[in-house]
Enzyme design. Structure first.
Site, mmCIF file in Angstrom:
data_model
loop_
_atom_site.group_PDB
_atom_site.id
_atom_site.type_symbol
_atom_site.label_atom_id
_atom_site.label_comp_id
_atom_site.label_asym_id
_atom_site.label_seq_id
_atom_site.Cartn_x
_atom_site.Cartn_y
_atom_site.Cartn_z
ATOM 1 N N ARG A 77 -53.399 7.866 20.444
ATOM 2 C CA ARG A 77 -52.925 9.148 19.935
ATOM 3 C C ARG A 77 -54.092 9.916 19.327
ATOM 4 O O ARG A 77 -54.724 9.461 18.382
ATOM 5 C CB ARG A 77 -51.829 8.942 18.895
ATOM 6 C CG ARG A 77 -51.167 10.254 18.482
ATOM 7 C CD ARG A 77 -50.037 10.024 17.521
ATOM 8 N NE ARG A 77 -49.319 11.264 17.260
ATOM 9 C CZ ARG A 77 -48.391 11.414 16.344
ATOM 10 N NH1 ARG A 77 -48.052 10.387 15.589
ATOM 11 N NH2 ARG A 77 -47.778 12.561 16.176
ATOM 12 N N GLN A 79 -41.872 2.703 5.514
ATOM 13 C CA GLN A 79 -42.259 1.616 6.423
ATOM 14 C C GLN A 79 -43.747 1.323 6.289
ATOM 15 O O GLN A 79 -44.574 2.239 6.354
ATOM 16 C CB GLN A 79 -41.944 1.996 7.870
ATOM 17 C CG GLN A 79 -42.145 0.846 8.846
ATOM 18 C CD GLN A 79 -41.755 1.255 10.252
ATOM 19 O OE1 GLN A 79 -42.202 2.292 10.731
ATOM 20 N NE2 GLN A 79 -40.932 0.465 10.905
ATOM 21 N N GLU A 107 -50.943 5.614 11.935
ATOM 22 C CA GLU A 107 -51.999 6.533 11.494
ATOM 23 C C GLU A 107 -51.429 7.823 10.916
ATOM 24 O O GLU A 107 -51.981 8.389 9.976
ATOM 25 C CB GLU A 107 -52.951 6.863 12.655
ATOM 26 C CG GLU A 107 -54.094 7.774 12.218
ATOM 27 C CD GLU A 107 -55.187 7.919 13.260
ATOM 28 O OE1 GLU A 107 -55.971 8.876 13.149
ATOM 29 O OE2 GLU A 107 -55.257 7.074 14.190
ATOM 30 N N GLU A 148 -46.487 0.848 20.640
ATOM 31 C CA GLU A 148 -45.758 1.378 19.481
ATOM 32 C C GLU A 148 -45.644 2.890 19.562
ATOM 33 O O GLU A 148 -44.587 3.473 19.318
ATOM 34 C CB GLU A 148 -46.475 0.961 18.186
ATOM 35 C CG GLU A 148 -45.710 1.299 16.915
ATOM 36 C CD GLU A 148 -46.165 2.595 16.267
ATOM 37 O OE1 GLU A 148 -45.473 3.055 15.346
ATOM 38 O OE2 GLU A 148 -47.189 3.146 16.699
ATOM 39 N N ASN A 149 -46.720 3.555 19.941
ATOM 40 C CA ASN A 149 -46.687 5.014 20.067
ATOM 41 C C ASN A 149 -45.760 5.464 21.183
ATOM 42 O O ASN A 149 -45.030 6.456 21.044
ATOM 43 C CB ASN A 149 -48.100 5.553 20.321
ATOM 44 C CG ASN A 149 -48.880 5.774 19.040
ATOM 45 O OD1 ASN A 149 -48.507 6.589 18.224
ATOM 46 N ND2 ASN A 149 -49.960 5.031 18.864
#
Length: 288
Positions: A49, A71, A91, A124-125
């Protein structure tokens, strides 16, 4: 990549992100969760990202100011350095926490390899839909080139179809100008896929962005191509009498006058004024 390996990665990611609620895993997370000074955390240069929407960051910053970070951020220790951690996932939360003025952030610390860190960051992204289409495509390409993922491996891990993976990777074949539109959010993946088989994708993309076309309209444009420009009719030269009349009226009014004749003896007179005073003077003359 074996089926068992794919399943392990998918389940491992869910556990790391707190999406699996078994008692044993909850205990394990509590052992690895800590609060550390925010300056101990550094960005991951290989994070797929690259863009963070300003509005989203502002909203998240305001939320963190009010409620804190809900989280934890996922990090790994930096080799041969004390009190230094590299981001694996989260991030955007880390950036927003800095803006919110937090001195400490909650983290989950996992000692993983470069390969595992990149896998987790990309997957995850993708699962959170945080990547634009081009970032997603580059992430897939990186996993395939560096870690020998197949398209089917990626589809299994990210829970998407193999055709989705294949179509996303095809976006990397588009010209740089079209890829820039994707990165900036001016084109969606649906728009871009409609251009892949076109002979002139850059020109079509420009039309889509300029006119705000829908995906369906983009698909039609991709199939039909750009309409051929109609040749302009040669400009008809004004006759001497018309030019003389234009000059006489211009001199009388002190403004530029243009006369346009049509073949049926109709036409128009255009008077150009340079100031409101001239317009007012013209109005008085016409009314008088």
């Amino acid at each position: 990549m074996a089926d068992e390996s794919r399943k392990r990665l998918g389940r491992g990611l869910a556990a790391l992100m707190g999406d699996i609620d078994s008692e044993a895993e909850a205990i394990e997370r509590s052992r690895t969760q800590r609060r550390i000074p925010i300056e101990f955390v550094r960005a991951n240069p290989r994070n797929p990202r690259k863009t963070f929407a300003e509005d989203d960051l502002t909203d998240l910053t305001n939320s963190i100011k009010e409620k804190g970070i809900v989280q934890p951020i996922l990090v790994r220790p930096v080799a041969d350095e004390t009190d230094s951690y590299e981001l694996i996932a989260g991030e955007r939360r880390w950036r927003a926490a800095q803006r919110a003025g937090l001195h400490e952030v909650p983290v989950l610390i996992h000692d993983v390899s470069d390969k595992e860190a990149l896998e987790i960051a990309i997957i995850e992204n993708v699962q959170r839909a945080d990547l634009n289409p081009l970032e997603e495509a580059l992430g897939y390409q990186q996993l395939m080139e560096e870690f020998q993922y197949t398209q089917q491996d990626l589809a299994d891990v990210i829970a998407k179809s193999r055709s989705h993976v294949a179509n996303t990777l095809r976006l990397l074949k588009l010209p740089n100008s079209v890829q820039d539109y994707l990165s900036e959010g001016l084109l969606t993946a649906g728009h871009a896929r409609a251009l892949i088989t076109s002979d002139e994708p850059a020109a079509l993309a420009e039309q889509i962005v300029e006119h705000g076309l829908s995906v369906r309209e983009a698909e039609r444009l991709g199939q039909e191509g750009l309409p051929e420009a109609k040749p302009k009719a040669p400009k008809k030269e004004k006759d001497a009498d018309t030019k003389a009349l234009e000059k006489a009226l211009s001199d009388a009014l002190g403004m530029k006058v243009s006369i346009s004749h049509k073949d049926n003896e109709t036409g128009s007179v255009q008077i150009k004024y340079k100031s409101l005073d001239q317009l007012e003077d013209l109005s008085k003359r016409l009314q008088g």
